[in-house]
Design an enzyme around this catalytic site. Structure first.
Site, mmCIF file in Angstrom:
data_model
loop_
_atom_site.group_PDB
_atom_site.id
_atom_site.type_symbol
_atom_site.label_atom_id
_atom_site.label_comp_id
_atom_site.label_asym_id
_atom_site.label_seq_id
_atom_site.Cartn_x
_atom_site.Cartn_y
_atom_site.Cartn_z
ATOM 1 N N GLU A 1 0.600 -1.172 -0.113
ATOM 2 C CA GLU A 1 -0.081 0.131 -0.017
ATOM 3 C C GLU A 1 0.851 1.289 -0.109
ATOM 4 O OE1 GLU A 1 -3.634 0.275 -0.221
ATOM 5 O OE2 GLU A 1 -2.899 -1.757 -0.820
ATOM 6 N N SER B 1 -26.928 -33.181 -25.009
ATOM 7 C CA SER B 1 -28.063 -33.140 -25.897
ATOM 8 C C SER B 1 -29.057 -31.849 -25.301
ATOM 9 C CB SER B 1 -28.933 -34.240 -26.010
ATOM 10 O OG SER B 1 -28.253 -35.149 -26.824
#
Length: 772
Positions: A154, A422
């Site tokens: 940071e 399918s």
């Protein structure tokens, strides 16, 4: 005699020879150019004398330019002064008026319990934070490994700036001004932002944040600030503070974390909601490790030896609460809170202590659990299943069963992609309808070579040289759908993928923490022809199939599925309310999209009854089974599906194994097909979930193209697309059949031919839909 004042004689002065002056013109008589010249003269600076010579036009122009530049210089000096003095004055005024948040007060406002409610308002459970009742750590209790990791992530120059990094702020302004995206907040500013919960992208917020950070730096030292930061910042996974984060990521005390593990946790600070995105986590971890190396907090040898320290699974170290499938529901709710759909974020929700109203129907959720437990009892323990149910009229997720193991296992609804078999064929039909075909069009259904690939069907078809799309969908005939897509006159594979995406299959999904595209071939090319029968590139998440079939149920209107209807604050105020957003899926014109969906439903209505899994009480329902056959096998499947719907509910059921290349068999040792275990689970769920609800019928479709079957004729075929395609296709991507053809003249080989030609399977016959 003396004269009185004022009585003296005056002597007349000699006349002064002046040139005669012109009488001033009236204002209404002035020429336009005179007005312009007069406008440029400043009465308070230059007094007009009648006896001064008139300026030439060039002299007037130079004079005006000189005065303009004089004003510009004055304005520039004033602006520069304001730029220098303005912020100083503003800071001086704001400094005594603001205060920075104290860490003990911040901690007291965090870790509030979040309550989850079912759709009927009853309580589902609570989300608690792993950091509840935590004690504040001192600077000395925090290991250097953790401090260095957070600073690297940071603000590597934290100890060298006065609460804010002026260079970083200027750099961020420049990047944003040139079209980029960047932040300029140092660690102290980050603490202010996270502690106050104010992250509005406004100059006012940013200015106040800088002043508070400056004041915090003046009133406390850097060690105190860093300690406050590590005690309160949010790291994802519900963890506020590094101590709680160490537990939920690695189940370790902070002192036992390696530099690499500490770097990964610190890397999550910037975007904690992405903590489960593996690619993002790896990228951020590598950046933090590089910063630590640059600052000499680790050496080159350690850096080179490290691999990404994979954290424990999300659910392994979560605090007690919801278990089983509901634990996954909780995770989906948390993900949605952090998403753009809701946007409140779990970090803010924990500070407030909100109540979240979910879409989960308690009756339907119980029906899902009961259906799975009943059907799967005594089955192979390696079998896995998922069930997802969505309301087509809203997109609300009514039931979510992603597996029995909760957070400790895989999410088999949204955390895995599988070949759809399918059950993918309805999207072939959507593409065909969009190009002008109708469900009455016929194709050659005999086993044959299409586009250079041998294709075969199940054994019990009643179709031959002339089979309608409607009947081919019912019997799940591979040859018809492969021809429909892959032949030179077919739809093409991209049209099928586009139809599936339009229905609700996302273009990108995250699986195992990694984002990947769906329904695409290698190198981002269109999928190969295997997609026509749900093979190869037709890999989808089970949850998304429920969403896509919900679009058929909603008559062509797509609604994004969601888990949260409303979020309330502690005082009952509404923080978020879901709004319905329906869009036509298959055509921008709603009526055309509706007609396409209705024609698809017309072909799917007979399949549940044909597959021996009809809905109870003569309720109309539509759906499609599907299986994916193992390569180089005769009748062994690796995945089985049933996806179906009524106007009120769409549900998808998948059955498979963790190893996708293993055969799936029931407790009797028989291969599992779509109408087997998945179909039975689907039927039990739908019957129980819809019990007591009105029996609704599907709308009568508006015929598209050739809707009705052709009249009998003496010819073998009456459509241009039913001739065998025995020559190789010119399409760039050659499809690969997942059901290899065996050399035989028997069209039923390798499956046993049925004892009758009625097309209706008898008890003990092979599954009517054993194709992929």
């Amino acid at each position: 005699m003396p004269q009185r004042p004022g009585e003296e004689r005056t002597t007349q002065l000699p006349p002064v020879n002046r040139p005669p002056q012109r009488e001033p013109d009236l204002l209404t008589h002035r020429e336009p150019e005179d007005e312009f010249l007069l406008a440029g003269v400043d009465d308070d600076e230059d007094e007009y004398y009648d006896d001064e010579p008139e300026l030439t036009e060039e002299e007037e122009r130079r004079l005006r330019k000189k005065k303009i530049w004089k004003r510009v210089r004055i304005g520039a000096f004033v602006a520069l002064g304001l730029m220098i003095l303005g912020p100083v004055i503003a800071v001086a005024v704001a400094y005594p008026l603001v205060d920075w948040p104290r860490p003990d007060e911040v901690a007291a406002s965090q870790d509030k319990t979040i309550t989850l409610l079912y759709s009927d308002g009853s309580e589902m459970g609570k989300i608690t934070s792993p950091g509840q009742n935590r004690t504040m750590l001192t600077y000395e209790e925090i290991p250097d490994t953790v401090k260095h990791a957070v600073l690297a992530a940071e603000d590597a120059n934290f100890y060298e700036n006065p609460g804010f990094d002026a260079k970083a702020i200027l750099r961020a302004v420049w990047i944003q001004a040139t079209g980029g995206s960047s932040g300029g907040s140092g660690l102290t500013q980050q603490y202010i932002k996270k502690a106050t919960g104010n992250e509005d992208p406004t100059l006012t917020r940013k200015f106040t944040e800088v002043v508070k950070a400056f004041k915090m730096s003046n009133e406390s030292d850097h060690n105190t600030i860093l300690t406050a930061y590590l005690n309160t910042v949010y790291f994802g996974r519900g963890a506020n503070g590094f101590k709680a984060a160490a537990q939920v990521y690695y189940k370790k005390e902070m002192k036992d974390l390696t530099p690499s593990e500490a770097a990964l946790i610190a890397a999550m600070i910037q975007t904690p909601s992405w903590s489960e995105d593996k690619a993002y986590s790896q990228k951020q971890w590598k950046y933090v490790m590089g910063q630590m190396l640059q600052k000499k907090w680790i050496d080159q040898a350690y850096y080179d030896s490290q691999q990404w320290p994979e954290p424990l699974s999300f659910g392994d170290n979560q605090p007690g609460g919801l278990e089983g499938p509901l634990a996954r529901v909780s995770q989906q709710v948390q993900d949605e809170m952090d998403s753009e759909m809701v946007g409140i974020t779990m970090e803010k929700a924990q500070k407030v202590g909100v109540t979240i109203h979910t879409t989960i129907d308690p009756k339907m959720q119980q029906a899902a659990t009961d259906a799975v437990n009943t059907v799967m009892e005594g089955q192979d323990p390696e079998l896995r299943t998922s069930l997802s149910a969505i309301d087509p009229q809203s997109g609300a997720v009514r039931a979510y069963y992603p597996g029995k193991d909760g957070l400790k296992g895989i999410d088999y609804a949204k955390g895995t992609i599988q070949e759809a078999g399918s059950s993918f064929k309805p999207f072939d039909l959507v593409a065909a309808l969009k190009m002008g075909k109708g469900i009455g069009d016929t194709y050659d259904a005999t086993p044959r070579t299409i586009a250079g690939v041998p294709i075969r069907n199940a054994s019990n078809t009643t179709c031959g040289k002339q089979c309608t799309i409607r009947q081919a969908m019912k019997e799940s005939l591979n040859t018809v759908f492969y021809d429909m897509v892959a032949s030179p006159n077919g739809t093409g594979t991209k049209a099928v993928a586009d139809a599936a995406h339009a229905a609700g299959i996302p273009k990108t999904v995250v699986v195992n923490g990694k984002a990947q595209e769906t329904l695409v071939g290698e190198g981002g090319n269109p999928p190969n022809a295997g997609i026509s029968i749900g093979a190869d590139n037709a890999q989808v998440r089970p949850f998304d199939m429920a969403s896509a079939f919900a679009t058929f149920a909603a008559r062509g209107m797509y609604r994004e599925p969601f888990f949260i209807t409303k979020v309330q604050g502690p005082n009952g105020d509404i923080l978020y309310q879901h709004a319905d957003k329906a869009v036509p899926a298959f055509d921008p014109v709603e009526e055309k999209s509706r007609d396409i969906a209705d024609n698809v439903t017309e072909t799917l209505k007979e399949i549940p009854a044909y597959s021996r899994i009809p809905c109870a009480n003569n309720r109309e329902c539509a759906g499609k089974t599907g299986t994916h056959e193992l390569p180089d096998s005769v009748d062994q499947n690796s995945k089985a599906w049933m996806v179906g719907y009524t106007p009120q509910l769409s549900a998808s059921v998948w059955v498979g194994k963790d190893q996708g290349n293993k055969p799936i068999k029931d407790k009797n040792g028989k291969a599992i097909f779509g109408s087997g275990l998945p179909g039975q689970i689907w039927k039990k769920f739908m019957d129980a979930a819809l019990s007591g609800m009105p029996v609704e019928k599907f709308a009568k479709p508006k015929p598209l193209g050739n809707f009705n079957p052709p009249k009998p004729s003496n010819t073998l075929s009456n459509t241009p697309s039913n001739t065998p395609s025995n020559t190789p296709s010119n399409t760039p991507s050659a499809p690969v059949s997942t059901e290899p053809t065996r050399p035989s003249d028997n069209p039923c080989f390798p499956l046993k031919c049925p004892p009758s030609t009625s097309g209706r399977p008898k008890p003990g016959d092979p599954d009517p839909n054993p194709t992929p």
